[in-house]
Design an enzyme around this catalytic site. Structure first.
Site, PDB file in Angstrom:
ATOM      1  CE1 TYR A 171      29.558  37.085  35.491  1.00  0.00           C
ATOM      2  CE2 TYR A 171      27.727  37.706  34.096  1.00  0.00           C
ATOM      3  CZ  TYR A 171      28.535  37.948  35.181  1.00  0.00           C
ATOM      4  OH  TYR A 171      28.307  39.061  35.955  1.00  0.00           O
ATOM      5  N   GLY A 182      37.592  41.903  45.599  1.00  0.00           N
ATOM      6  CA  GLY A 182      37.472  42.405  44.219  1.00  0.00           C
ATOM      7  C   GLY A 182      37.219  43.897  44.209  1.00  0.00           C
ATOM      8  CG  ASP A 220      41.130  43.105  43.177  1.00  0.00           C
ATOM      9  OD1 ASP A 220      41.529  42.071  42.608  1.00  0.00           O
ATOM     10  OD2 ASP A 220      40.172  43.773  42.756  1.00  0.00           O
TER      11      ASP A 220
END
Ligand code: SER
Length: 323
Positions: free
Chosen positions: A153, A19, A45
């Site tokens: 989340y 990422g 990524d």
């Protein structure tokens, strides 16, 4: 053995960032490259990132949910440490709950399992203020307290923290983590968070002298300038293992403010700046999070101290984003 150029190079560790093209990943990659050398920090990524990032060192297209693909890269580059920065953030995760759970959890298991199998020696995994929920004390939220997150989340980050702690206790995995507040940066745009308003507001102040905020005027949230977040990340990873006494994730703080307060702060630089309020579904997410954070454990255990307050952050943002 006396230290010379050759064995210093041999001792140099190699780092993989999953990422690497996101808001934190981009700045973290550049910061790690400046310390450990460009060729020792492998960015990865699912798509290519900024010019600076791509030009400064090795890059691999890599899906953080694909264990075999990560293992190949780890073996190829003889990776020692992995920073897992791939995640779906709070606002997007509410729209795609199953995809968020699958990305946020599977990527973490992949990295924890590589460490469990001794293929890597150290892991950084970011947690968030989103681990807290409506029943958590709102002001100066302690390190250890009620945690009943109400967002997708937050549930994934809270579960992730439990797994980090479990892998440390059960398998001795050296995993380190920080509960980031909302992060404010100018180099890379944020993606899909509830605290993103505190970045958009600077862009709009400069382009339109006006901003319509998706949170209410008095929604106070914990925030941090990116330079502080990168410094904290590198500090916790450099600290001796015995200093890292919390193996779930550390509270971390720098400042707290409301949309009305950041708007006033911007007016010191752009006097005719106007803010309007049109709260949307993200208001509910913000309402479930703390207003301020007690980070005394991070200060005591590995010497954390924030450097950027709101005034300094506003100065940096407006200076760097100005056309
Ligand atoms: N900044 C993140 C978000 O808003 C919180 O970790 O989703």
């Amino acid at each position: 053995m006396p230290l010379n150029f050759f064995n210093v190079v041999l001792m140099q560790k190699t780092i993989l960032i999953l990422g690497a093209c996101g808001q934190i990943g981009t700045e973290l990659t550049l910061a790690l490259r400046s310390v450990y050398g460009n060729s020792h920090v492998i960015a990865s990524d699912i798509r290519e990132g900024s010019k600076d990032l791509m030009a400064s060192g090795p890059f691999e297209i890599l899906d953080a949910t694909n264990y075999a693909a990560i293992e190949d890269v780890v073996m190829h580059y003889e990776i020692d440490e992995v920073y897992l920065m791939a995640a779906m953030l709070s606002a997007t995760a509410e729209k795609f709950p199953m995809r968020a759970w699958s990305l946020n959890m599977n990527s973490l298991f992949n990295v924890l399992n590589l460490a469990k199998e001794n293929k890597i020696s150290k892991v950084f995994w970011p947690s968030s203020i989103a681990v807290f929920g409506p029943t958590t004390p709102k002001e100066m939220t302690p390190q250890t307290t009620i945690m009943e997150p109400s967002t997708v989340y937050g549930i994934s980050k809270q579960s992730g923290e439990r797994w980090c702690s479990y892998y440390f206790n059960k398998y001795g995995v050296d995993v380190r983590s920080i509960r980031y507040p909302g992060l404010i940066s100018w180099k890379t745009q944020p993606g899909g968070g509830t605290t993103d308003y505190a970045i958009e507001i600077y862009h709009k102040a400069l382009s339109d002298k006006a901003y319509t905020c998706f949170l209410k005027a008095d929604s106070k949230l914990p925030m941090m300038f990116m330079d502080d977040a990168i410094r904290a990340t590198m500090a916790i990873m450099k600290s001796a293992p015995e200093n890292i006494k919390v193996r779930s994730s550390y509270n971390l703080a720098a400042m707290s403010f409301t949309p009305a307060e950041i708007a006033e702060n911007i007016k010191d630089h752009i006097p005719d700046f106007k803010i309007l309020y049109e709260p949307d579904f993200r208001q509910g997410i913000a309402d479930s999070w703390p207003s301020s954070i007690d980070d005394s454990r991070a200060r005591a255990d590995w010497g954390w101290k924030a450097e950027f307050d709101l005034d300094r952050t506003t100065g940096e943002m407006l200076r760097n984003l100005a056309p």
